[in-house]
Design an enzyme around this catalytic site. Structure first.
Site, PDB file in Angstrom:
ATOM      1  N   GLY A   9      15.600 -21.600  41.179  1.00 51.85           N
ATOM      2  CA  GLY A   9      16.521 -20.708  41.865  1.00 51.85           C
ATOM      3  C   GLY A   9      15.883 -19.360  42.138  1.00 51.85           C
ATOM      4  O   GLY A   9      14.661 -19.228  42.215  1.00 51.85           O
ATOM      5  N   ARG A  10      16.720 -18.309  42.240  1.00 55.73           N
ATOM      6  CA  ARG A  10      16.201 -16.972  42.571  1.00 55.73           C
ATOM      7  C   ARG A  10      15.105 -16.536  41.610  1.00 55.73           C
ATOM      8  O   ARG A  10      14.059 -16.038  42.026  1.00 55.73           O
ATOM      9  CB  ARG A  10      17.342 -15.944  42.527  1.00 55.73           C
ATOM     10  CG  ARG A  10      18.368 -16.090  43.625  1.00 55.73           C
ATOM     11  CD  ARG A  10      19.323 -14.912  43.616  1.00 55.73           C
ATOM     12  NE  ARG A  10      19.996 -14.735  42.341  1.00 55.73           N
ATOM     13  CZ  ARG A  10      21.209 -15.197  42.052  1.00 55.73           C
ATOM     14  NH1 ARG A  10      21.865 -15.887  42.960  1.00 55.73           N
ATOM     15  NH2 ARG A  10      21.764 -14.976  40.877  1.00 55.73           N
ATOM     16  N   GLY A  12      13.602 -18.555  38.950  1.00 53.94           N
ATOM     17  CA  GLY A  12      12.589 -19.574  38.691  1.00 53.94           C
ATOM     18  C   GLY A  12      11.601 -19.726  39.828  1.00 53.94           C
ATOM     19  O   GLY A  12      10.392 -19.889  39.610  1.00 53.94           O
ATOM     20  N   GLY A 123      15.052  -9.490  37.923  1.00 59.72           N
ATOM     21  CA  GLY A 123      15.865  -9.899  39.051  1.00 59.72           C
ATOM     22  C   GLY A 123      15.057 -10.404  40.228  1.00 59.72           C
ATOM     23  O   GLY A 123      13.953 -10.921  40.082  1.00 59.72           O
ATOM     24  N   LYS A 191      17.172  -9.240  24.684  1.00 55.45           N
ATOM     25  CA  LYS A 191      17.625  -9.275  26.081  1.00 55.45           C
ATOM     26  C   LYS A 191      19.151  -9.165  26.160  1.00 55.45           C
ATOM     27  O   LYS A 191      19.701  -8.536  27.078  1.00 55.45           O
ATOM     28  CB  LYS A 191      17.157 -10.572  26.749  1.00 55.45           C
ATOM     29  CG  LYS A 191      17.658 -10.778  28.177  1.00 55.45           C
ATOM     30  CD  LYS A 191      17.244  -9.662  29.121  1.00 55.45           C
ATOM     31  CE  LYS A 191      17.340 -10.040  30.590  1.00 55.45           C
ATOM     32  NZ  LYS A 191      18.575 -10.615  31.042  1.00 55.45           N
ATOM     33  N   GLU A 198      22.895  -2.354  29.915  1.00 51.82           N
ATOM     34  CA  GLU A 198      22.950  -2.347  31.384  1.00 51.82           C
ATOM     35  C   GLU A 198      24.394  -2.226  31.865  1.00 51.82           C
ATOM     36  O   GLU A 198      24.695  -1.478  32.799  1.00 51.82           O
ATOM     37  CB  GLU A 198      22.315  -3.632  31.903  1.00 51.82           C
ATOM     38  CG  GLU A 198      22.386  -3.853  33.393  1.00 51.82           C
ATOM     39  CD  GLU A 198      21.941  -5.254  33.739  1.00 51.82           C
ATOM     40  OE1 GLU A 198      22.777  -6.055  34.197  1.00 51.82           O
ATOM     41  OE2 GLU A 198      20.750  -5.570  33.533  1.00 51.82           O
TER      42      GLU A 198
END
Length: 331
Positions: A9-10, A12, A123, A191, A198
Site C-alpha cells: 500500500g502507501r 509498503g 507517511g 511508536k 502526535e
C-alpha cells in the site's frame, strides 16, 4: 540484501521503492494484482502467493510485513510460519499493538523463528525523506538487518548535532533516524507513544487555528475583530517560531491548497495507537490529560465538526494520505 515484503500500500510500496533505489533486492506480495504489478514494473520480484514469496528468498529469510493491524496481520504471520525455517525472521512494520508483538515472538520462538517489531514514521513522504524507525527485537537479529534499516532511515541530514551527546554512551543510530529501542515490543511501544503525542500536537494546532479563524465573528466588538489570513500565518510560524515543526509545514501546504478546507468534513479517525497510549498511561498511573483530550476530541468530531477538525483531517491527509470516511456534499 534481499528482503521479502508483504503489503504494498502507501507505506509498503514506498518502502520497497526506497530499498530498491539503494540497490537492495525485494521480493513482493500483495493480494492486489495491481499493486504487485506496479512494483514489478519498478524492478521488484513479484510473487503470486505467500508460499511463492518464501521460495524466492535465500536462507536465512527476512520478510517485512506492512499490513493493517489486526486479523490480516495475524493470519499472514500464521501462514508464513508454516513455510519458514529455523533462523528466518519476520519483521512487523505496521502499527501493531506491542503486547501482540510479545505474544507473537514467543509463539514463533517455539519454531525457532525470529520476530522484530518496527514502528515506522514518515507517511507518504518516506521514499524521499526516509523513515524514522523504532525497533524492538533480539540484538543480533536487529544488527543483521542493519543494511535494510540504515537504508530506510533518513540519515543525519542537515540537522545540527545535539550538544552533550559527543563521546558518551548514546546510540549513534538515533542521529541517523533509527534506533534499537530494546526487546521485542519496545519498538511498537515507542511508536505508539509517538502517535499519542502526535494526536496532542495536531490538536493544539487545530484549536489554535480555529481561534484565529473565528476572530472575525460579528458577536465580537467591532474594533477587536480581525480577518486573518491563516495560510500566511502558518507560513510565518514556519520561520523562526518556537512552534515550527513538520506538522506545521504540512498545515501550511494544506491551507495554501484549500484556505477554507472545503474538501474536508472534519470527521477525524483514530488508528488505534492513541487508544493504546491512553491504556498504557492508565496501567502506569501516568496522567495524560492532553493526549486523552485529543483522542476524545476525535471521537466527538464524528458527530459535530469545527474548522479545527477540518484542519486535523487536512494534516492527516498531508502526512499519511489518510482519507476521511465521509466527505460533505457539494451543497
Amino acid at each position: 540484501m534481499k528482503l521479502g515484503i508483504v503489503g504494498l500500500g502507501r507505506m509498503g510500496g514506498n518502502i520497497t521503492r526506497r530499498l530498491m533505489d539503494a540497490g537492495h533486492e525485494c521480493a513482493v506480495f500483495d493480494t492486489s494484482d495491481e499493486a504487485r504489478d506496479a512494483l514489478q514494473k519498478d524492478g521488484a520480484d513479484g510473487a503470486d502467493s505467500l508460499k511463492a514469496l518464501v521460495e524466492k528468498l535465500p536462507a536465512p529469510r527476512h520478510i517485512w510485513l506492512m499490513l493493517p493491524a489486526g486479523e490480516i496481520t495475524e493470519s499472514t504471520i500464521t501462514k508464513l510460519s508454516e513455510w519458514l525455517e529455523p533462523g528466518d525472521t519476520l519483521i512487523e512494520g505496521g502499527n501493531a499493538f506491542f503486547k501482540d508483538d510479545v505474544r507473537r515472538a514467543r509463539e514463533l520462538g517455539e519454531k525457532e523463528l525470529h520476530y522484530v517489531d518496527v514502528g515506522v514514521s514518515g507517511g507518504v513522504w518516506g521514499r524521499e525523506r526516509g523513515y524514522c524507525l523504532m525497533i524492538g527485537g533480539e540484538k543480533d537479529v536487529v544488527e543483521r538487518l542493519d543494511p535494510i534499516l540504515k537504508t530506510l532511515a533518513p540519515g543525519a541530514g542537515d540537522i545540527e548535532k545535539t550538544p552533550g551527546r559527543e563521546g558518551k554512551r548514546f546510540d549513534g543510530r538515533a542521529e541517523q533516524g533509527y534506533l534499537h529501542c530494546g526487546p521485542v515490543g519496545s519498538g511498537h511501544f515507542v511508536k505508539m507513544v509517538h502517535n499519542g503525542i502526535e494526536y496532542g500536537m495536531m490538536q493544539a494546532y487545530a484549536e489554535g487555528f480555529d481561534i484565529l479563524k473565528n476572530r472575525n465573528l460579528e458577536t465580537l466588538p467591532e474594533g477587536e475583530r480581525y480577518d486573518l489570513d491563516l495560510a500566511d500565518i502558518a507560513e510565518l510560524w514556519r520561520r523562526g517560531s518556537v512552534i515550527s515543526s513538520w506538522l506545521l509545514d504540512l498545515t501550511s501546504i494544506a491551507l495554501s491548497e484549500d484556505h477554507d478546507l472545503s474538501q474536508y468534513s472534519g470527521q477525524v479517525n483514530d488508528s488505534g495507537e492513541g487508544r493504546w497510549t491512553i491504556e498504557a498511561a492508565i496501567e502506569e498511573a501516568v496522567p495524560a490529560n492532553v493526549l486523552t483530550s485529543a483522542l476524545f476530541t476525535r471521537f466527538r468530531s464524528r458527530s459535530d465538526n469545527t474548522y479545527g477538525e477540518k484542519l486535523l483531517s487536512a494534516m492527516r491527509q498531508q502526512f499519511g494520505g489518510h482519507k476521511e470516511t465521509s466527505v460533505p456534499s457539494a451543497d
